[in-house]
Design a protein around this motif. Structure first.
Motif, PDB file in Angstrom:
ATOM      1  N   LEU A 236      -8.071  11.632  10.336  1.00 32.54           N
ATOM      2  CA  LEU A 236      -8.970  12.729  10.874  1.00 32.54           C
ATOM      3  C   LEU A 236      -8.235  14.019  10.482  1.00 32.54           C
ATOM      4  O   LEU A 236      -8.951  14.846   9.945  1.00 32.54           O
ATOM      5  N   THR A 237      -6.978  14.169  10.916  1.00 34.91           N
ATOM      6  CA  THR A 237      -6.281  15.297  10.608  1.00 34.91           C
ATOM      7  C   THR A 237      -6.252  15.605   9.053  1.00 34.91           C
ATOM      8  O   THR A 237      -6.321  16.835   8.535  1.00 34.91           O
ATOM      9  N   LEU A 238      -5.894  14.487   8.215  1.00 29.90           N
ATOM     10  CA  LEU A 238      -5.758  14.592   6.936  1.00 29.90           C
ATOM     11  C   LEU A 238      -7.202  14.884   6.270  1.00 29.90           C
ATOM     12  O   LEU A 238      -7.176  15.947   5.624  1.00 29.90           O
ATOM     13  N   ALA A 239      -8.316  14.461   6.722  1.00 29.75           N
ATOM     14  CA  ALA A 239      -9.683  14.700   6.146  1.00 29.75           C
ATOM     15  C   ALA A 239     -10.210  15.917   6.572  1.00 29.75           C
ATOM     16  O   ALA A 239     -10.577  16.751   5.744  1.00 29.75           O
TER      17      ALA A 239
ATOM     18  N   GLU B  14       4.719   7.048   1.373  1.00 29.71           N
ATOM     19  CA  GLU B  14       5.042   7.276   2.985  1.00 29.71           C
ATOM     20  C   GLU B  14       4.950   8.797   3.200  1.00 29.71           C
ATOM     21  O   GLU B  14       4.295   8.931   4.462  1.00 29.71           O
ATOM     22  N   GLU B  15       4.856   9.706   2.626  1.00 32.19           N
ATOM     23  CA  GLU B  15       4.698  11.326   3.056  1.00 32.19           C
ATOM     24  C   GLU B  15       3.368  11.457   3.127  1.00 32.19           C
ATOM     25  O   GLU B  15       2.499  11.075   1.998  1.00 32.19           O
ATOM     26  N   ASP B  16       2.750  11.986   3.962  1.00 27.84           N
ATOM     27  CA  ASP B  16       1.428  12.512   4.362  1.00 27.84           C
ATOM     28  C   ASP B  16       0.481  11.279   4.316  1.00 27.84           C
ATOM     29  O   ASP B  16      -0.596  11.434   3.509  1.00 27.84           O
TER      30      ASP B  16
ATOM     31  N   LEU C 193       0.873  -1.295   0.091  1.00 32.20           N
ATOM     32  CA  LEU C 193      -0.102  -0.081  -0.134  1.00 32.20           C
ATOM     33  C   LEU C 193       0.892   1.306  -0.045  1.00 32.20           C
ATOM     34  O   LEU C 193       0.720   2.302  -0.786  1.00 32.20           O
ATOM     35  N   LEU C 194       2.028   1.023   0.855  1.00 30.15           N
ATOM     36  CA  LEU C 194       2.868   2.485   0.951  1.00 30.15           C
ATOM     37  C   LEU C 194       3.428   2.743  -0.386  1.00 30.15           C
ATOM     38  O   LEU C 194       3.929   3.841  -0.732  1.00 30.15           O
TER      39      LEU C 194
END
Length: 171
Positions: A154-157, A138-140, A132-133
């Motif tokens: 949640l932070t990204l969303a 791997e960033e963000d 998956l990575l």
């Protein structure tokens, strides 16, 4: 005779109620039902606009503690114009093609006369995180120390205007 039909009606109602409750606690991942009854659930939505289109974005997070176990997303775009839908269908299919062959990343695109729907289920408990990575980078990413994290998602969303609500058990 009345007793017998009353008993059958009661039995039928119990069966419907029990079956309905069990299905609510399950998600389909890699073609099999996953029992999510021991996981917490959070329902999220995101507002988005597109000219001449209706957009509906929903995300269900199934998690235990800080670990995100399963993410189920449904993104639906509706329009009366087929050309608009063609663009979205093509974009969704291109995105999903990156994940082809990756077990426990279930993605499908459905198209009808007035809408295109992207339906994705990611089972983070079973998926090959390294593969998956490699696809996502791997960033963000929401993966920390080999596990998908609820807070990271949640932070990204939230950066994209996503709002979430914890599912509460009804008494």
């Amino acid at each position: 005779m009345k007793k017998r039909s009353s008993l059958l009606i009661i039995l039928f109602i119990c069966l419907v109620l029990l079956t309905g409750c069990n299905d609510e606690d399950k998600v389909i991942s890699n073609g099999k039902k996953v029992n999510t009854s021991k996981m917490q659930v959070m329902h999220c939505t995101r507002n988005a606009t597109a000219t001449g289109m209706d957009v509906e974005l929903k995300y269900d997070l199934y998690y235990t503690g800080e670990d995100l176990n399963i993410l189920h997303s449904i993104e639906k775009v509706s329009s009366k114009t087929g050309a608009n839908l063609d663009q979205y269908e093509e974009a969704y299919r291109k995105i999903h093609a990156n994940y082809e062959g990756l077990e426990y990343y279930d993605a499908k695109v459905e198209r009808d006369e007035t809408s295109v729907t992207s339906d994705i289920t990611i089972n983070y408990d079973k998926i090959d995180i390294n593969k998956l990575l490699k696809i996502e980078g791997e960033e963000d990413n929401i993966i920390k120390n080999g596990k998908a994290k609820v807070d990271e998602w949640l932070t990204l969303a939230k950066k994209f205007g996503t709002e979430c609500e914890e599912e509460t058990e009804e008494a």
